[in-house]
Design a protein around this motif. Sequence first.
Motif, short mmCIF file in Angstrom:
data_model
loop_
_atom_site.label_atom_id
_atom_site.label_comp_id
_atom_site.label_asym_id
_atom_site.label_seq_id
_atom_site.Cartn_x
_atom_site.Cartn_y
_atom_site.Cartn_z
N UNK A 40 0.82 -1.21 0.00
CA UNK A 40 0.00 0.00 0.00
C UNK A 40 0.86 1.27 0.00
N UNK A 41 2.17 1.11 -0.03
CA UNK A 41 3.05 2.28 0.02
C UNK A 41 3.06 2.99 -1.33
N UNK A 42 2.64 4.23 -1.32
CA UNK A 42 2.76 5.11 -2.51
C UNK A 42 3.35 6.42 -2.03
N UNK A 43 4.04 7.11 -2.87
CA UNK A 43 4.63 8.39 -2.51
C UNK A 43 3.69 9.51 -2.94
N UNK A 44 3.76 10.65 -2.26
CA UNK A 44 2.84 11.75 -2.52
C UNK A 44 3.20 12.63 -3.69
N UNK A 45 4.17 12.22 -4.50
CA UNK A 45 4.60 13.01 -5.65
C UNK A 45 4.39 12.21 -6.92
N UNK A 46 3.89 12.85 -7.96
CA UNK A 46 3.49 12.13 -9.17
C UNK A 46 4.66 11.59 -9.99
N UNK A 47 5.87 12.09 -9.77
CA UNK A 47 6.94 11.70 -10.69
C UNK A 47 7.54 10.33 -10.41
N UNK A 48 7.15 9.66 -9.33
CA UNK A 48 7.76 8.36 -9.01
C UNK A 48 7.26 7.23 -9.92
N UNK A 49 8.14 6.26 -10.16
CA UNK A 49 7.77 5.03 -10.85
C UNK A 49 8.62 3.89 -10.31
N UNK A 50 8.20 2.65 -10.60
CA UNK A 50 8.92 1.47 -10.13
C UNK A 50 9.13 1.50 -8.61
N UNK A 51 10.36 1.62 -8.14
CA UNK A 51 10.64 1.49 -6.70
C UNK A 51 10.22 2.73 -5.93
N UNK A 52 9.47 2.51 -4.85
CA UNK A 52 9.18 3.57 -3.88
C UNK A 52 9.53 3.02 -2.51
N UNK A 53 10.06 3.85 -1.64
CA UNK A 53 10.44 3.35 -0.32
C UNK A 53 10.36 4.46 0.72
N UNK A 54 10.18 4.03 1.97
CA UNK A 54 10.18 4.93 3.11
C UNK A 54 10.88 4.25 4.28
N UNK A 55 11.54 5.05 5.09
CA UNK A 55 12.12 4.54 6.33
C UNK A 55 11.32 5.16 7.47
N UNK A 56 10.74 4.30 8.31
CA UNK A 56 9.81 4.76 9.33
C UNK A 56 10.29 4.39 10.72
N UNK A 57 9.85 5.18 11.69
CA UNK A 57 10.17 4.91 13.08
C UNK A 57 8.95 5.22 13.94
N UNK A 58 8.84 4.58 15.08
CA UNK A 58 7.72 4.85 15.99
C UNK A 58 8.11 5.89 17.05
N UNK A 59 9.25 6.56 16.87
CA UNK A 59 9.72 7.52 17.88
C UNK A 59 9.38 8.96 17.54
N UNK A 60 8.62 9.17 16.45
CA UNK A 60 8.30 10.53 16.02
C UNK A 60 6.82 10.86 16.11
N UNK A 61 6.05 10.01 16.76
CA UNK A 61 4.61 10.24 16.84
C UNK A 61 3.97 10.09 15.47
N UNK A 62 3.09 11.03 15.11
CA UNK A 62 2.38 10.95 13.84
C UNK A 62 3.32 11.11 12.65
N UNK A 63 4.42 11.83 12.87
CA UNK A 63 5.39 12.04 11.78
C UNK A 63 6.38 10.88 11.77
N UNK A 64 5.92 9.72 11.28
CA UNK A 64 6.70 8.50 11.44
C UNK A 64 7.78 8.33 10.38
N UNK A 65 7.69 9.04 9.26
CA UNK A 65 8.65 8.85 8.17
C UNK A 65 9.87 9.72 8.36
N UNK A 66 11.05 9.10 8.39
CA UNK A 66 12.30 9.83 8.54
C UNK A 66 12.97 10.02 7.17
N UNK A 67 12.71 9.09 6.24
CA UNK A 67 13.31 9.16 4.90
C UNK A 67 12.32 8.63 3.89
N UNK A 68 12.24 9.28 2.74
CA UNK A 68 11.35 8.80 1.68
C UNK A 68 11.98 9.05 0.32
N UNK A 69 11.71 8.15 -0.60
CA UNK A 69 12.28 8.34 -1.93
C UNK A 69 11.80 7.29 -2.91
#
Length: 420
Positions: free
Chosen positions: A252-281
Amino acid sequence: MQSLRGTKDILPNEIANWQDIYIKVQQLFNICNYYEIRTPILEQTDLFCRSIGNDTDIINKEMYSFKDQGKRNITLRPEGTASIARAYIANKMYKNGKISKLWYLGPMFRYERPQKGRQRQFHQLGIECIGSSSPIADTEVIRIANKILQIFCLNNYTIEINSIGNSKEREKYKEKLKEYLNQYKKDLDEDSKKRLDTNPLRILDSKNLQTKQILYDAPKLKSYLEFTSLNHFDQVCKHLTYLEIPYIVNNKLVRGLDYYNYTAFEIKTDQLGAQETICGGGRYDELIEQLGGPMTPSVGWAIGIERLLILIKSQLNNQIKPLNIYVIAKGIEAQKQAWNVIRIIEECQINFNLDLTESNLIKQLKQANLLKARMCLIIAEEETKYNYITAKWLKNGNQEKIELSYLKAYLNAHKYLLKN
């Protein structure tokens, strides 16, 4: 006067932490042969409309845009990739025929409700690998992101990856997803209802519990991917497995920008509250061509610096570095002599502070102690007359007379004590 809501002053006792991040990532990027690039904060609004997508939250709600005195539509950049792509085209970086490995660190601007780790002026560290369609490039950028988090001793995070296919595959999937969700339209949350006709893929990462339940039986994007997309993703997964980098496939992972294709990824943590994503690309093979450049497959990511600082808070030392030498000059002639002393200190590359208060000696020494200086170099009337300096060690109170001609050798001989 207060700073604008969503902006923050970075004070001297915090700057050392920012510099530490910069120095450590720069060292890693030098090893990996990535080169720093700096693009303007101001860009033409059209750049982001064409790249990010008109139906995204960034374009519709979050951009700081205005007309300048030349009646041009200008925007404070909300993210880094579009600016890098524009710079790549404008400077004809593709002419050398080489893969461009670039990194950046700088401020971005989005009109969002300020929260912990999310400001309206925020900072991103990012890399872009421009010119390779190989799954190895996807793996390399994910490996570097993982390496950076390890450098800062972080381990409580999860790497989530997905393949979102190419634009043709997504269009087919969007139709099937809309067809399915229209059956439950009245039960969707308000944001998802709006996205149903504009950007239905974004519904997949809805946080609303009822919407998530509806999505449980929704068509899967993976079912609409063809061989090239599936094979590319499979190769990325195999490389990550070989590198022993743990990851989770999140369909279910999709990125919020239209230019992505093929690989999408995020690095998440439970230490940031609602702002769980530390890295996205992810990969963006069509963006540079969309903006008027040649067909140039690319992949990259961005890390939020403010969020990174929260995560590494326990490691940080919000202290201004200790002062090594405090220079005190009493009288006009002594003040002139102080410039010669300062020149010698600078040649020895030892940090110092020149007293500017012109208070009495007791108060000046007290100020040196407050600043935790290790040594005072005192120049007064007698010192000027006989061409020497009084060196006073503040920790034990010892002091000695040093001829000016011998000061450089003295400081070099005691550099370890001054700096440790």
